[in-house]
Design a protein around this motif. Sequence first.
Motif, PDB file in Angstrom:
ATOM      1  N   VAL A 118      11.188  -7.457  -5.009  1.00  0.00           N
ATOM      2  CA  VAL A 118      10.358  -6.641  -5.900  1.00  0.00           C
ATOM      3  C   VAL A 118       8.960  -6.471  -5.297  1.00  0.00           C
ATOM      4  O   VAL A 118       8.411  -5.362  -5.263  1.00  0.00           O
ATOM      5  N   VAL A 119       8.380  -7.549  -4.808  1.00  0.00           N
ATOM      6  CA  VAL A 119       7.016  -7.489  -4.265  1.00  0.00           C
ATOM      7  C   VAL A 119       6.958  -6.570  -3.048  1.00  0.00           C
ATOM      8  O   VAL A 119       6.115  -5.658  -2.975  1.00  0.00           O
ATOM      9  N   PHE A 120       7.847  -6.783  -2.089  1.00  0.00           N
ATOM     10  CA  PHE A 120       7.757  -6.016  -0.849  1.00  0.00           C
ATOM     11  C   PHE A 120       8.286  -4.591  -1.022  1.00  0.00           C
ATOM     12  O   PHE A 120       7.769  -3.664  -0.387  1.00  0.00           O
ATOM     13  N   GLY A 121       9.295  -4.391  -1.868  1.00  0.00           N
ATOM     14  CA  GLY A 121       9.745  -3.026  -2.149  1.00  0.00           C
ATOM     15  C   GLY A 121       8.664  -2.217  -2.838  1.00  0.00           C
ATOM     16  O   GLY A 121       8.424  -1.050  -2.488  1.00  0.00           O
ATOM     17  N   SER A 122       7.987  -2.835  -3.803  1.00  0.00           N
ATOM     18  CA  SER A 122       6.895  -2.147  -4.497  1.00  0.00           C
ATOM     19  C   SER A 122       5.745  -1.867  -3.539  1.00  0.00           C
ATOM     20  O   SER A 122       5.152  -0.778  -3.555  1.00  0.00           O
ATOM     21  N   ALA A 123       5.409  -2.858  -2.695  1.00  0.00           N
ATOM     22  CA  ALA A 123       4.320  -2.672  -1.732  1.00  0.00           C
ATOM     23  C   ALA A 123       4.635  -1.537  -0.766  1.00  0.00           C
ATOM     24  O   ALA A 123       3.762  -0.720  -0.450  1.00  0.00           O
ATOM     25  N   MET A 124       5.865  -1.466  -0.305  1.00  0.00           N
ATOM     26  CA  MET A 124       6.240  -0.399   0.615  1.00  0.00           C
ATOM     27  C   MET A 124       6.051   0.973  -0.027  1.00  0.00           C
ATOM     28  O   MET A 124       5.494   1.897   0.582  1.00  0.00           O
ATOM     29  N   VAL A 126       4.078   1.762  -2.558  1.00  0.00           N
ATOM     30  CA  VAL A 126       2.652   2.003  -2.778  1.00  0.00           C
ATOM     31  C   VAL A 126       1.961   2.380  -1.466  1.00  0.00           C
ATOM     32  O   VAL A 126       1.136   3.306  -1.418  1.00  0.00           O
ATOM     33  N   PHE A 127       2.288   1.687  -0.372  1.00  0.00           N
ATOM     34  CA  PHE A 127       1.663   1.981   0.922  1.00  0.00           C
ATOM     35  C   PHE A 127       1.985   3.407   1.370  1.00  0.00           C
ATOM     36  O   PHE A 127       1.127   4.107   1.916  1.00  0.00           O
ATOM     37  N   LEU A 132       0.229   8.895   2.237  1.00  0.00           N
ATOM     38  CA  LEU A 132       0.376  10.333   1.996  1.00  0.00           C
ATOM     39  C   LEU A 132      -0.898  10.914   1.390  1.00  0.00           C
ATOM     40  O   LEU A 132      -1.365  11.989   1.802  1.00  0.00           O
ATOM     41  N   ALA A 133      -1.477  10.197   0.422  1.00  0.00           N
ATOM     42  CA  ALA A 133      -2.712  10.678  -0.207  1.00  0.00           C
ATOM     43  C   ALA A 133      -3.837  10.786   0.822  1.00  0.00           C
ATOM     44  O   ALA A 133      -4.619  11.751   0.804  1.00  0.00           O
ATOM     45  N   ALA A 145      -3.052   3.512   8.912  1.00  0.00           N
ATOM     46  CA  ALA A 145      -2.947   2.095   8.559  1.00  0.00           C
ATOM     47  C   ALA A 145      -1.900   1.852   7.479  1.00  0.00           C
ATOM     48  O   ALA A 145      -1.057   0.958   7.596  1.00  0.00           O
ATOM     49  N   TRP A 146      -1.922   2.672   6.409  1.00  0.00           N
ATOM     50  CA  TRP A 146      -0.966   2.468   5.320  1.00  0.00           C
ATOM     51  C   TRP A 146       0.461   2.754   5.780  1.00  0.00           C
ATOM     52  O   TRP A 146       1.393   2.038   5.393  1.00  0.00           O
TER      53      TRP A 146
END
Length: 220
Positions: A118-124, A126-127, A132-133, A145-146
């Motif tokens: 959950v932590v790393f899937g969510s982080a991926m 979000v990054f 993209l933004a 970097a992201w």
Amino acid sequence: MTLREWRLPAALILLGLVPVIAGAARVTELGSSPEVTPDNARFVGDPVPVVLHIVGAVIYAWLGAFQFVPSLRRRRWHRWAGRVLVPCGLTVALSGLWMTFAYDLPAHDNAIVNGERVVFGSAMAVFIVLGLAAALRRDFGPHRAWMVRAYAIGLGAGTQAFTHAPYLIASGGEQPGANGRAGLMLAGWLINLAVAEWFLRRPPRTARPRPARQPRVAAG
């Protein structure tokens, strides 16, 4: 293009080879009406997220490696490849979260492993969105970097194959317990993120100045 600039992409492609082969085997199995076993029951019962995850991961891992070729980054190809990589990366992250919440917990995993997913899937995810933004507002430093950090998480399965290997060799092929598996999986993600941060923070290479040519003296 020079041979030197292809060394990193080649290494990344090789790192992704193990999970790509394992994923291809899983998709082939699901397409052949397999016998249901405790190992594959969750995939056979609901194959959509795992197929999306595998297909997205193959494209993301291998196409993403070419984004590290400097000569390609300076061309329009980089932008077009990014338009494929963003949806593929989000598919990998979100389908991984889907499987974490929808599938029954396998016997060899525990809540710690699921928490890491959950932590790393969510982080991926979000990054990728942050990258993209940044690209849309033409802020290319944070964009790079992201996206590098997201790619590092996406290649976690490749590094996890190597973090598991010493344990399997030492144990004679016996799989680690749930806590041991959680530690080995965590190590794979953290190693990748540490290497990504080193890559992003390393000083830029400077071209070595060529020695000045000595004037030729005509024979008297």
